[in-house]
Design a protein around this motif. Structure first.
Motif, PDB file in Angstrom:
ATOM      1  N   GLU A  31       0.761 -27.479   8.088  1.00  0.00           N
ATOM      2  CA  GLU A  31       1.145 -28.845   8.445  1.00  0.00           C
ATOM      3  C   GLU A  31       2.420 -28.836   9.286  1.00  0.00           C
ATOM      4  O   GLU A  31       2.528 -29.564  10.279  1.00  0.00           O
ATOM      5  N   LEU A  32       3.388 -27.996   8.895  1.00  0.00           N
ATOM      6  CA  LEU A  32       4.629 -27.859   9.659  1.00  0.00           C
ATOM      7  C   LEU A  32       4.306 -27.370  11.074  1.00  0.00           C
ATOM      8  O   LEU A  32       4.813 -27.917  12.060  1.00  0.00           O
ATOM      9  N   LEU A  33       3.470 -26.351  11.172  1.00  0.00           N
ATOM     10  CA  LEU A  33       3.094 -25.803  12.476  1.00  0.00           C
ATOM     11  C   LEU A  33       2.423 -26.883  13.331  1.00  0.00           C
ATOM     12  O   LEU A  33       2.767 -27.068  14.498  1.00  0.00           O
ATOM     13  N   ARG A  34       1.484 -27.592  12.739  1.00  0.00           N
ATOM     14  CA  ARG A  34       0.774 -28.656  13.466  1.00  0.00           C
ATOM     15  C   ARG A  34       1.772 -29.679  14.019  1.00  0.00           C
ATOM     16  O   ARG A  34       1.722 -30.039  15.198  1.00  0.00           O
ATOM     17  N   ALA A  35       2.696 -30.125  13.178  1.00  0.00           N
ATOM     18  CA  ALA A  35       3.683 -31.128  13.591  1.00  0.00           C
ATOM     19  C   ALA A  35       4.595 -30.593  14.695  1.00  0.00           C
ATOM     20  O   ALA A  35       4.868 -31.290  15.687  1.00  0.00           O
ATOM     21  N   LYS A  36       5.060 -29.364  14.540  1.00  0.00           N
ATOM     22  CA  LYS A  36       5.964 -28.763  15.535  1.00  0.00           C
ATOM     23  C   LYS A  36       5.269 -28.588  16.880  1.00  0.00           C
ATOM     24  O   LYS A  36       5.874 -28.793  17.929  1.00  0.00           O
ATOM     25  N   LEU A  37       3.985 -28.182  16.852  1.00  0.00           N
ATOM     26  CA  LEU A  37       3.249 -27.970  18.095  1.00  0.00           C
ATOM     27  C   LEU A  37       3.002 -29.293  18.828  1.00  0.00           C
ATOM     28  O   LEU A  37       3.063 -29.346  20.054  1.00  0.00           O
ATOM     29  N   GLU A  39       4.981 -31.960  18.481  1.00  0.00           N
ATOM     30  CA  GLU A  39       6.327 -32.389  18.862  1.00  0.00           C
ATOM     31  C   GLU A  39       6.807 -31.734  20.160  1.00  0.00           C
ATOM     32  O   GLU A  39       7.427 -32.383  21.000  1.00  0.00           O
ATOM     33  N   CYS A  40       6.500 -30.460  20.350  1.00  0.00           N
ATOM     34  CA  CYS A  40       7.007 -29.751  21.532  1.00  0.00           C
ATOM     35  C   CYS A  40       6.067 -29.862  22.740  1.00  0.00           C
ATOM     36  O   CYS A  40       6.329 -29.283  23.790  1.00  0.00           O
ATOM     37  N   GLY A  41       4.966 -30.593  22.588  1.00  0.00           N
ATOM     38  CA  GLY A  41       4.063 -30.792  23.712  1.00  0.00           C
ATOM     39  C   GLY A  41       3.005 -29.709  23.879  1.00  0.00           C
ATOM     40  O   GLY A  41       2.224 -29.732  24.830  1.00  0.00           O
ATOM     41  N   TRP A  42       2.957 -28.773  22.955  1.00  0.00           N
ATOM     42  CA  TRP A  42       1.996 -27.665  23.033  1.00  0.00           C
ATOM     43  C   TRP A  42       0.559 -28.170  23.058  1.00  0.00           C
ATOM     44  O   TRP A  42      -0.256 -27.720  23.865  1.00  0.00           O
ATOM     45  N   LEU A  78       2.088 -19.990  24.673  1.00  0.00           N
ATOM     46  CA  LEU A  78       2.831 -21.247  24.823  1.00  0.00           C
ATOM     47  C   LEU A  78       3.564 -21.694  23.561  1.00  0.00           C
ATOM     48  O   LEU A  78       4.364 -22.622  23.624  1.00  0.00           O
ATOM     49  N   VAL A  79       3.312 -21.050  22.433  1.00  0.00           N
ATOM     50  CA  VAL A  79       4.027 -21.429  21.204  1.00  0.00           C
ATOM     51  C   VAL A  79       5.500 -21.056  21.388  1.00  0.00           C
ATOM     52  O   VAL A  79       5.823 -19.885  21.621  1.00  0.00           O
ATOM     53  N   PRO A  80       6.398 -22.028  21.322  1.00  0.00           N
ATOM     54  CA  PRO A  80       7.818 -21.737  21.536  1.00  0.00           C
ATOM     55  C   PRO A  80       8.372 -20.760  20.491  1.00  0.00           C
ATOM     56  O   PRO A  80       7.972 -20.799  19.324  1.00  0.00           O
ATOM     57  N   ASP A  81       9.278 -19.902  20.931  1.00  0.00           N
ATOM     58  CA  ASP A  81       9.910 -18.929  20.025  1.00  0.00           C
ATOM     59  C   ASP A  81      10.570 -19.621  18.845  1.00  0.00           C
ATOM     60  O   ASP A  81      10.547 -19.108  17.731  1.00  0.00           O
ATOM     61  N   SER A  82      11.154 -20.797  19.088  1.00  0.00           N
ATOM     62  CA  SER A  82      11.839 -21.506  18.003  1.00  0.00           C
ATOM     63  C   SER A  82      10.857 -21.866  16.887  1.00  0.00           C
ATOM     64  O   SER A  82      11.199 -21.790  15.703  1.00  0.00           O
TER      65      SER A  82
END
Length: 101
Positions: A31-37, A39-42, A78-82
């Motif tokens: 869920e965290l990964l889904r939200a972060k991706l 959020e960052c436009g991935w 494309l997954v950001p390092d952060s």
């Protein structure tokens, strides 16, 4: 010796995965990964790439498998390092709290 190390690694991964599932942490991480991706436009970047591939090859010439094969490497890149670092840190913290593995 190499085979037994690979086997041990596989067993360890399986044990960790099992613990992640049992505790519900795996779902929380997903869920965290889904939200972060999102959020960052991935997600939008990947969606645009899919549209490009379909436009390039023609809708009738692209299967879902073709599309997955084509976009997977780009999706991973494309997954950001952060985001990767945050997930890795969460997993490390989880492992530290469940050191009995």
């Amino acid at each position: 010796i190499v085979v037994s190390k690979m086997n041990k690694d596989a067993q360890m991964r399986a044990a960790i995965n099992q613990k992640l599932i049992e505790t519900g942490e795996r779902e929380r991480l997903k869920e965290l990964l889904r939200a972060k991706l999102i959020e960052c436009g991935w997600k939008d970047q990947l969606k645009a790439h899919c549209k490009e591939v379909i436009k390039e090859k023609g809708l009738e010439h692209v299967t879902v498998d073709d599309l997955v094969a084509e976009i997977t490497p780009k999706g991973r890149a494309l997954v950001p390092d952060s985001v990767k670092k945050e997930l890795l840190q969460r997993i490390r913290t989880f492992l530290a709290q469940h050191a009995s593995l």
